[in-house]
Design a protein around this motif. Sequence first.
Motif: not given
Length: 291
Positions: A27, A63, A67, A69, A71-72, A138, A142, A198
């Motif tokens: 998620k 997928r 992604a 560290a 961020i939230k 991706i 991190g 990227r």
Amino acid sequence: TGTYENVKVEKVGEKKNVTLIQLNRPKALNALCDALIKDLNQALDEAEADKDVGAIVLTGSQRAFAAGADIKEMQDVKSFSDVYNTNFSLAWNRVTESGADIAEMRNKDFVEVFSKDFPKFDGIARLKKPILAAVNGIALGGGCELAMMCDIIYAGERAQFGQPEITLGTIPGAGGTQRLTWAIGKSKSMEMILTGNRMTAQEAEKAGLVSKVFPVETLVDETVKTAEKIASFSKTIVSICKECVNASHNMTLNEGLHFEKRLFHATFSTHDRQEGMTAFVEKRAPNFKDC
Ligand code: CO8
């Protein structure tokens, strides 16, 4: 093998001598939250301690490898910009003594990661057993840094690597500025880190960041095959070999050559060196005993 919320662990390969660790937090595209890093560290410890396991494969989903560290988790941590804009070390001491900003950071889970688990997270590079990253999708921030802590990176043909921290107003914090520069040189590394742009799997292979690119569906199997090959050799000698290659980052050429020569000599005191050479001469397969 243990069960974890954020990683799946499985022993794979014909001889079940490879631990496959899959980051499993779909998620959030495998963002490296505190809980995930804890699970990952435990799974790695488990693989490192398992006498039957000769190599580890780390992967994510098709997928996302990861992604970055989370961020939230980081969003509300009080910034260090005040500290940085004054005399850094003086301010650091002051803040540490007063416990001001730091206290707030300590209360956040992700700081636990920095203060306690983070050295281990970074310490993936210090595992004795070889660890191969199979990167599909991706690998950002991190996530890219995590892949670079591994010993070999294989990529799926739609993989993308990036250090987008600059777009968030920060910089890579888990080795990106160092390991990416070692891997692909200064100009390409600066370009990625300063723009946040990227790199595709194909570009990454050309630049030397990854050693091979495979179709998305076969990537993990191909990586496991290489891991199985490594696991078929003497674990003792494999770990000495890995230590030597990694030492090249921290030594001058002369020191490194000296270090290598000493460990080369050391291999002559092992059963497995004697066995390997005897098996060659006797034209048979060696029977390594990891000693
Ligand atoms: N942290 C937290 N949540 C994330 C992250 C992340 N890094 N990346 C994605 N997510 C979440 C999204 O918020 C979203 O959740 P929700 O559905 O609740 O909104 C879900 O994952 C799916 O993501 P998107 O909807 O954004 O999916 P898209 O396909 O539209 O976009 C992207 C995918 C392009 C990957 C996009 O999600 C993105 O840009 N993510 C952030 C990438 C990034 O900047 N990473 C660097 C983070 S900073 C860092 O890594 C510093 C390292 C310092 C070392 C620390 C080690 C612990």
